[in-house]
Scaffold this motif. Structure first.
Motif, short mmCIF file in Angstrom:
data_model
loop_
_atom_site.label_atom_id
_atom_site.label_comp_id
_atom_site.label_asym_id
_atom_site.label_seq_id
_atom_site.Cartn_x
_atom_site.Cartn_y
_atom_site.Cartn_z
N GLU A 199 0.87 -1.19 0.00
CA GLU A 199 0.00 0.00 0.00
C GLU A 199 0.90 1.23 0.00
O GLU A 199 1.81 1.34 0.82
CB GLU A 199 -0.89 0.03 1.24
CG GLU A 199 -1.96 -1.02 1.26
CD GLU A 199 -3.06 -0.73 0.24
OE1 GLU A 199 -3.31 0.45 -0.05
OE2 GLU A 199 -3.64 -1.70 -0.25
N THR A 200 0.65 2.14 -0.92
CA THR A 200 1.46 3.36 -1.02
C THR A 200 0.63 4.55 -0.61
O THR A 200 -0.51 4.72 -1.05
CB THR A 200 1.95 3.55 -2.47
OG1 THR A 200 2.67 2.38 -2.87
CG2 THR A 200 2.87 4.75 -2.57
N TYR A 201 1.20 5.37 0.26
CA TYR A 201 0.55 6.59 0.73
C TYR A 201 1.48 7.76 0.47
O TYR A 201 2.69 7.64 0.58
CB TYR A 201 0.26 6.51 2.24
CG TYR A 201 -0.61 5.34 2.62
CD1 TYR A 201 -1.99 5.43 2.54
CD2 TYR A 201 -0.05 4.15 3.08
CE1 TYR A 201 -2.79 4.35 2.89
CE2 TYR A 201 -0.84 3.07 3.43
CZ TYR A 201 -2.21 3.19 3.34
OH TYR A 201 -3.01 2.13 3.69
N PRO B 85 5.92 10.96 10.31
CA PRO B 85 5.66 10.24 11.56
C PRO B 85 4.17 10.12 11.88
O PRO B 85 3.72 9.08 12.36
CB PRO B 85 6.37 11.08 12.63
CG PRO B 85 7.28 11.98 11.92
CD PRO B 85 6.76 12.14 10.53
N ILE B 86 3.42 11.16 11.60
CA ILE B 86 1.98 11.13 11.87
C ILE B 86 1.30 10.11 10.97
O ILE B 86 0.48 9.31 11.41
CB ILE B 86 1.37 12.53 11.68
CG1 ILE B 86 2.00 13.49 12.69
CG2 ILE B 86 -0.14 12.50 11.83
CD1 ILE B 86 1.77 14.95 12.37
N CYS C 137 -1.20 4.89 10.03
CA CYS C 137 -1.21 3.71 9.16
C CYS C 137 -1.14 2.43 9.99
O CYS C 137 -1.84 1.47 9.72
CB CYS C 137 -0.03 3.78 8.20
SG CYS C 137 0.03 2.42 7.05
N LEU C 138 -0.31 2.43 11.01
CA LEU C 138 -0.12 1.23 11.82
C LEU C 138 -1.21 1.02 12.86
O LEU C 138 -1.54 -0.11 13.21
CB LEU C 138 1.26 1.25 12.49
CG LEU C 138 2.44 1.14 11.54
CD1 LEU C 138 3.74 1.28 12.30
CD2 LEU C 138 2.41 -0.17 10.78
N ASP D 147 -6.70 -2.93 8.02
CA ASP D 147 -5.69 -3.92 7.65
C ASP D 147 -4.33 -3.33 7.90
O ASP D 147 -3.64 -2.90 6.98
CB ASP D 147 -5.82 -4.29 6.17
CG ASP D 147 -6.96 -5.24 5.92
OD1 ASP D 147 -7.37 -5.92 6.87
OD2 ASP D 147 -7.46 -5.29 4.78
N ALA D 148 -3.92 -3.32 9.16
CA ALA D 148 -2.64 -2.71 9.51
C ALA D 148 -1.51 -3.44 8.81
O ALA D 148 -1.54 -4.66 8.62
CB ALA D 148 -2.45 -2.75 11.02
#
Length: 84
Positions: free
Chosen positions: A52-54, A63-64, A69-70, A75-76
């Motif tokens: 997955e690309t963000y 960092p935010i 994301c995690l 679906d972490a």
């Protein structure tokens, strides 16, 4: 740019999910870094569907975005890469 390639090893990646977060700032560089990261993951047997690309505006948001994301996605990801 040189063609330095560190020695690569083969890993059992199983059904890993990887999130790659890249800054949009200085896209000329970060786009190349992002493409290289995806190519390297593919060489290790990780399919594009597992990546997955963000994109975020800049380095300050990395960092935010990583934390969200995690922690807050359904679906972490198993692993996280940040490109700046």
């Amino acid at each position: 740019m040189g063609q330095f390639r560190p020695e690569e090893y083969s890993f059992d990646t199983g059904s890993v999910r990887i999130a790659v977060i890249a800054a949009r700032w200085n896209a000329e560089i970060t786009d190349s870094l992002l493409a290289g990261a995806v190519r390297t993951l593919a060489r290790q047997g990780i399919e594009n569907t597992a990546i997955e690309t963000y994109r975020v505006p800049g380095a300050f948001e990395l960092p935010i975005a990583s934390q969200r994301c995690l922690l807050y996605t359904s679906d972490a990801a198993d692993d996280l890469l940040c490109v700046d």
